[in-house]
Design a protein around this motif. Structure first.
Motif, PDB file in Angstrom:
ATOM      1  N   ARG A  13      61.373 -15.530   2.828  1.00 29.98           N
ATOM      2  CA  ARG A  13      61.436 -15.093   4.300  1.00 29.98           C
ATOM      3  C   ARG A  13      60.604 -13.933   4.660  1.00 29.98           C
ATOM      4  O   ARG A  13      60.150 -13.762   5.632  1.00 29.98           O
ATOM      5  CB  ARG A  13      63.209 -14.799   4.679  1.00 29.98           C
ATOM      6  N   LYS A  14      60.832 -13.107   3.638  1.00 34.79           N
ATOM      7  CA  LYS A  14      59.992 -11.681   3.738  1.00 34.79           C
ATOM      8  C   LYS A  14      58.504 -12.024   4.066  1.00 34.79           C
ATOM      9  O   LYS A  14      57.816 -11.714   4.725  1.00 34.79           O
ATOM     10  CB  LYS A  14      60.394 -10.697   2.665  1.00 34.79           C
ATOM     11  N   GLU A  21      57.719 -13.703   7.246  1.00 32.95           N
ATOM     12  CA  GLU A  21      57.559 -12.958   8.334  1.00 32.95           C
ATOM     13  C   GLU A  21      56.525 -12.107   8.603  1.00 32.95           C
ATOM     14  O   GLU A  21      56.010 -11.601   9.530  1.00 32.95           O
ATOM     15  CB  GLU A  21      59.027 -12.335   8.331  1.00 32.95           C
ATOM     16  N   ARG A  22      55.805 -11.420   7.185  1.00 28.80           N
ATOM     17  CA  ARG A  22      54.909 -10.918   7.014  1.00 28.80           C
ATOM     18  C   ARG A  22      53.292 -11.625   7.134  1.00 28.80           C
ATOM     19  O   ARG A  22      52.248 -10.787   7.170  1.00 28.80           O
ATOM     20  CB  ARG A  22      54.864 -10.088   5.817  1.00 28.80           C
ATOM     21  N   GLN A  68      57.785 -22.300  10.607  1.00 30.13           N
ATOM     22  CA  GLN A  68      56.858 -21.461  11.635  1.00 30.13           C
ATOM     23  C   GLN A  68      57.752 -20.900  12.957  1.00 30.13           C
ATOM     24  O   GLN A  68      57.733 -19.810  12.984  1.00 30.13           O
ATOM     25  CB  GLN A  68      55.666 -22.028  11.955  1.00 30.13           C
ATOM     26  N   TYR A  76      60.698 -18.578  11.316  1.00 29.54           N
ATOM     27  CA  TYR A  76      60.296 -17.162  10.675  1.00 29.54           C
ATOM     28  C   TYR A  76      59.350 -16.413  11.145  1.00 29.54           C
ATOM     29  O   TYR A  76      59.346 -15.338  10.884  1.00 29.54           O
ATOM     30  CB  TYR A  76      60.083 -17.829   9.190  1.00 29.54           C
ATOM     31  N   ILE A  77      58.262 -17.159  11.653  1.00 29.56           N
ATOM     32  CA  ILE A  77      56.937 -16.785  12.315  1.00 29.56           C
ATOM     33  C   ILE A  77      56.909 -16.145  13.584  1.00 29.56           C
ATOM     34  O   ILE A  77      56.871 -15.093  13.925  1.00 29.56           O
ATOM     35  CB  ILE A  77      55.843 -17.370  11.779  1.00 29.56           C
ATOM     36  N   ASP A  78      57.105 -17.191  14.342  1.00 24.58           N
ATOM     37  CA  ASP A  78      57.382 -17.010  15.944  1.00 24.58           C
ATOM     38  C   ASP A  78      58.992 -16.489  16.166  1.00 24.58           C
ATOM     39  O   ASP A  78      59.063 -15.955  17.495  1.00 24.58           O
ATOM     40  CB  ASP A  78      57.145 -18.240  16.729  1.00 24.58           C
ATOM     41  N   ARG A  79      59.866 -16.331  15.522  1.00 30.72           N
ATOM     42  CA  ARG A  79      61.484 -15.870  15.400  1.00 30.72           C
ATOM     43  C   ARG A  79      61.696 -16.536  16.995  1.00 30.72           C
ATOM     44  O   ARG A  79      62.427 -16.121  17.779  1.00 30.72           O
ATOM     45  CB  ARG A  79      61.028 -14.501  15.743  1.00 30.72           C
TER      46      ARG A  79
END
Length: 142
Positions: free
Chosen positions: A8-9, A12-13, A99, A102-105
């Motif tokens: 997840r980290k 997200e980064r 995506q 986790y990335i676009d939230r």
């Protein structure tokens, strides 16, 4: 750290790591321009003049900074490559859900409406995707 938290980290980064690499590339480019602007020459270094020692010290210091920047860049590129390779193991739908989440939230309920699946289906696909990512990144799913 728990493997799922690590994934997840990294997800997200992912975007910020790409921006950081661009920053490091600009820093390296500016450093290269500084080398050219300073016109560092090594002739006369052993001649005992203070200028030569100063120039040599500057060259060593700049080379050290350059190596540090290149090492940081390489480390981030490796991190990105590792997560990108793992993401490549997912189906198109799994990738899209991971995506968005986790990335676009994007919230799961909104993801469901975008991909045409119920909330419970999206949650299951996301969870199954995390298992696939754990296997791809760590070789197991414990």
């Amino acid at each position: 750290m728990n493997k799922e938290k690590e994934i997840r980290k990294q997800l997200e980064r992912l975007g910020s790591n790409k921006v950081y690499i661009e920053y490091l590339e600009r820093e390296l480019q500016m450093l290269e321009e500084d080398y050219g602007l300073q016109g560092i020459a090594y002739d006369g270094i052993s001649g005992g003049s203070g200028t030569s020692d100063s120039t040599g010290d500057t060259a060593i210091r700049m080379n050290h900074i350059k190596n540090e920047l290149e090492n940081k860049k390489k480390k981030k590129e490796n991190e990105i490559q590792h997560i990108t390779d793992a993401l490549g193991q997912l189906t198109e739908l799994e990738f899209e859900i991971v995506q968005m989440f986790y990335i676009d939230r994007v919230q799961l309920c909104n993801i469901g409406s975008r991909v045409g699946y119920s909330l419970s289906q999206v949650r299951r696909i996301k969870n199954d995707s995390m298992i696939k990512l754990k296997i791809a990144m760590f070789g197991d799913f414990d």
